[in-house]
Design an enzyme around this catalytic site. Structure first.
Site, PDB file in Angstrom:
ATOM      1  N   GLU A  37       0.708  -1.100   0.035  1.00  0.00           N
ATOM      2  CA  GLU A  37      -0.178   0.010   0.090  1.00  0.00           C
ATOM      3  C   GLU A  37       0.809   1.079   0.056  1.00  0.00           C
ATOM      4  O   GLU A  37       0.463   2.342  -0.611  1.00  0.00           O
ATOM      5  CB  GLU A  37      -0.831  -0.024   1.251  1.00  0.00           C
ATOM      6  CG  GLU A  37      -2.045  -1.020   1.156  1.00  0.00           C
ATOM      7  CD  GLU A  37      -2.537  -1.108   2.766  1.00  0.00           C
ATOM      8  OE1 GLU A  37      -3.422  -0.120   3.027  1.00  0.00           O
ATOM      9  OE2 GLU A  37      -2.679  -2.202   3.257  1.00  0.00           O
ATOM     10  N   GLU A 175      33.707   1.947  -4.025  1.00  0.00           N
ATOM     11  CA  GLU A 175      32.588   1.766  -3.362  1.00  0.00           C
ATOM     12  C   GLU A 175      32.361   3.029  -2.452  1.00  0.00           C
ATOM     13  O   GLU A 175      33.457   3.527  -1.959  1.00  0.00           O
ATOM     14  CB  GLU A 175      32.847   0.517  -2.391  1.00  0.00           C
ATOM     15  CG  GLU A 175      31.448   0.119  -1.948  1.00  0.00           C
ATOM     16  CD  GLU A 175      30.923  -1.029  -2.910  1.00  0.00           C
ATOM     17  OE1 GLU A 175      31.715  -1.008  -4.047  1.00  0.00           O
ATOM     18  OE2 GLU A 175      30.080  -1.603  -2.454  1.00  0.00           O
ATOM     19  N   LYS A 315      31.270 -14.316   2.089  1.00  0.00           N
ATOM     20  CA  LYS A 315      30.459 -13.744   2.871  1.00  0.00           C
ATOM     21  C   LYS A 315      30.497 -14.082   4.298  1.00  0.00           C
ATOM     22  O   LYS A 315      30.597 -15.639   4.526  1.00  0.00           O
ATOM     23  CB  LYS A 315      28.990 -13.785   2.238  1.00  0.00           C
ATOM     24  CG  LYS A 315      28.859 -13.156   1.005  1.00  0.00           C
ATOM     25  CD  LYS A 315      28.829 -11.756   0.949  1.00  0.00           C
ATOM     26  CE  LYS A 315      27.812 -10.898   0.131  1.00  0.00           C
ATOM     27  NZ  LYS A 315      26.569 -11.230   0.267  1.00  0.00           N
ATOM     28  N   CYS A 409     -10.685 -19.040  14.643  1.00  0.00           N
ATOM     29  CA  CYS A 409      -9.560 -18.879  13.490  1.00  0.00           C
ATOM     30  C   CYS A 409      -9.710 -17.299  13.542  1.00  0.00           C
ATOM     31  O   CYS A 409     -10.965 -16.551  13.282  1.00  0.00           O
ATOM     32  CB  CYS A 409     -10.221 -19.447  12.269  1.00  0.00           C
ATOM     33  SG  CYS A 409      -9.323 -18.767  10.758  1.00  0.00           S
TER      34      CYS A 409
END
Ligand code: IVH
Length: 674
Positions: A37, A175, A315, A409
């Protein structure tokens, strides 16, 4: 005039809404709307601003943070593409990298260089006649954004090079990053200015580079390290270390932590050491890079389309971080299972912000003894869903309430059940809206009917609009039904209908998988499709008939019977049949198809990004290949995903052909996904 005025008002309203939700998300950590949204608000605003540039203001939310549209920056083509590095996660994979290098550079010593992998934004700078000419972001690797004006504000980056006679053009890459201390200061300033906070230094650096106001960029504490000279500029040096020295001499900031390693074992050791040492740095690094030092050897090794063969990223293992449980909610899945989910104060872990973690079931909650308000440790590795690993009891204040599974539920209000001896609590109402949505999403998913364009948001819309009650209704959708949905254009409606039409021809195995029968995944569906002439025969098979099939045990057989015993399911199946969805099986079909994989023995190693192991195995089987679990001289092909481990090394050792995930998709003949 009137229209223009109301549009102006809408723009103002959107900005206000976005700022409000930014605050709720970044400052209060209490998001009120779903990401989708929020994105829709942002997209609407960006659209209006694009149509009416006169309404753009420099403080509009679209001009602000990372992720905002970058239109406005000229794009520039890179003279040499900006590739990315392949990732590894273990010492074994680094050894395998070394083996690949040695295979192409036999009988010669290979020296490596190890350096930090900066977690920032890559940039390419071109100097002409010693002056900074253009600074371009990586973009898609081929073209990036021209951010020269912003880069000029970074004081450590030279805009002129000393006495570069004879070298008219130099291109260097590196970088851009924001030191942690500067990041903290920036966020403190933003907090007192009531501006949204940045989630991490990397996002702050990315957002800063995209600012329209170079004056503001100049106030952002950006730094840079450079690690590569590309093109002719590198002709005067023979090694990567010399290139680093040359850049340093030219006035570029370079990392002080670049060191040679005489062999791969030394490089591995260095990588492992740095997992600890990195905490002492004032900037984030997400791994180490191991590179072949000799530039001549680098050249001989060359690159694949995606990444160089002379370098690899290591990593660091998944980080465990702490955060606070704000709430525990219950999600209802397509099978009716209730899953408790911890809503967390958003934290950044291994590359992304985490705000939810699964708690699996009531037993797991009791085992962890997790309660709302608790501080917990969470862990995330690769693409796995984050997990709460423990509760930090010392931080518990007061006597927080225990979580209890609801008796009804949360989606439909019907009573839930927890069968004896089972860990899961279930909602058994087949019309429960959450289940309906989940079943349709599963039916349309990639591993099942693969209906492109039917994502979660659209499923939610068509179910809420009452257009469909089960997947059988999908094929009865009319163009006018769809076109009436908010944000659905005529074109997208038409595309969806075309996709649905196409999906009718999917093999029975996919249809069966899509039905969402418990325990019937891709593999079992394939077996069933090969064991029966068609759906009708399958529907009339008894539990005994089913259990007689190899690979189908009594649990699966009972589940199939129970599914087909429900009048609702039979009705949904009828709708599919009436719509013309393929119901013919492939009895006795023993992989006659002629595909690139036909007759090959394939081993899967590591995790794939787009398919589960199971789905990949089913797809390979469907294409006529045989999936085996271990690599031997009889293996024809090894598919290498993330964290591939020993099977990959074994393949390299035996010289078995390997492909990556993209290669597998190609062999499977899968269409490109957008
Ligand atoms: S060498 C492939 N060295 O990591 C081009 N890259 O996927 C050669 N990075 O896009 C890159 N620190 O932005 C290299 N010391 C370092 C690096 C580094 C960070 C980034 C770079 C690249 C990505 C690799």
């Amino acid at each position: 005039m009137g229209a223009k005025k109301s549009m102006r008002a809408r723009v103002a309203e959107l900005r206000e809404l976005i700022r409000l939700h930014d605050r709720k998300y970044y400052v209060d950590h209490l998001p009120e709307i779903a990401d989708g949204e929020y994105d829709a608000l942002m997209a609407e605003l960006a659209g209006l601003e694009r149509e009416h540039p006169e309404l753009v203001t420099s403080d509009s939310p679209t001009r602000r943070v990372a992720g905002a549209p970058t239109e406005g920056f000229r794009t520039v083509e890179h003279a040499v593409p900006m590739l990315s590095l392949d990732n590894t996660y273990s010492p074994e994979e680094l050894l395998a990298f070394d083996a690949r290098v040695k295979k192409r550079i036999p009988d010669e010593p290979v020296e490596y260089v190890v350096e930090p992998k900066l977690d920032g934004i890559s940039i390419s700078l071109r100097y002409v006649d010693g002056r900074l000419d253009v600074a371009v972001t990586r973009g898609d690797g081929t073209r990036g954004d021209d951010v020269t004006t912003n880069i000029r504000t970074i004081r450590s980056i030279p805009t002129r090079l000393p006495g570069r006679r004879g070298v008219s053009e130099v291109e260097v890459r590196g970088e851009i990053f924001m030191p942690r201390s500067g990041f903290e200061r920036l966020n403190r300033r933003r907090e007192s200015d009531e501006l949204p906070l940045f989630v991490n230094p990397r996002n702050a650096a990315a957002g800063s580079l995209k600012l329209r106001d170079p004056g503001e960029v100049a106030r952002r504490p950006l730094e840079a390290f450079f690690y590569q000279i590309v093109g002719g500029g590198a002709s005067r040096v023979a090694t990567h270390l010399e290139a680093i020295e040359l850049m340093r001499a030219m006035g570029f900031p370079v990392s002080p932590d670049i060191t040679p390693a005489p062999h791969i074992e030394a490089a591995v050791e260095r990588c492992l050491e740095w997992d600890d040492r990195r905490r002492g740095l004032d900037y984030d690094i997400d791994g180490m890079v191991v590179k072949v030092n000799s530039l001549e050897q680098q050249e001989r090794l060359g690159s694949t389309a995606k990444s160089p063969r002379w370098g690899i990223a290591y990593k660091f293992p998944a980080e465990a971080v702490r955060t606070v449980v704000r709430d525990i909610v219950v999600q209802v899945g397509r099978t009716g299972r209730l899953t408790p989910v911890a809503i967390l104060e958003p934290v950044f872990v291994s590359g992304s912000t985490v705000s939810r973690a699964t708690l699996h079931n009531q037993d797991e909650i009791e085992r962890l003894d997790v309660r709302v308000g608790d501080t917990v440790a969470i862990e995330k590795g690769g693409e796995v869903i984050p997990k709460v690993t423990e509760v930090v009891k010392s931080k518990r204040r007061g006597r927080p309430r225990r979580f209890r599974m609801p008796l009804r539920c949360p989606a439909c209000g019907e009573p839930v059940v927890r069968p004896e001896g089972e860990v899961d609590t279930r909602c058994e109402n087949v019309s429960c809206p959450e289940q309906v949505r989940g079943r349709i999403r599963h039916f349309a998913s990639r591993g099942a009917m693969d209906v492109r364009g039917l994502g979660s948001a659209l499923v939610r819309q068509i179910v809420s609009a009452g257009l469909v009650e089960d997947y059988g209704d999908l094929y009865g959708l009319e163009p006018s039904d769809l076109a009436a949905l908010p944000r659905m254009g005529e074109k997208s409606a038409e595309n969806l209908l075309v996709e649905l039409e196409e999906s009718k021809r999917r093999p029975l195995a996919r249809v069966l998988h899509g039905l969402g029968i418990r325990h019937v995944g891709a593999r079992v569906a394939q077996v069933l499709a090969e064991s029966f002439p068609g759906m009708r025969e399958l529907a009339s098979a008894s539990e005994d008939d089913l259990s007689a099939i190899e690979e189908i045990g009594p649990v699966i057989a009972a589940s199939i019977r129970s599914f087909l015993g429900s009048p609702r399911n039979v009705e949904a199946l009828r709708k599919l049949e009436r719509a013309g969805v393929n119901m013919r099986g492939e009895p006795g079909r023993r992989r006659k198809t002629r595909t690139a994989l036909a007759g090959l023995t394939v081993v899967l190693s590591g995790t794939l990004a787009h398919r589960t192991r199971h789905e990949a195995a089913a797809a390979i089987a469907e294409a006529g290949g045989r999936v085996s679990s271990s690599v031997s001289s009889k293996t024809d092909l090894v598919v290498v995903g993330r964290n591939p481990g020993s099977k990959h090394s074994k393949a390299l050792e035996l010289g078995v052909k390997t492909v990556d995930e993209a290669g597998l998709e190609k062999l499977l003949g899968t269409r490109e996904r957008h």
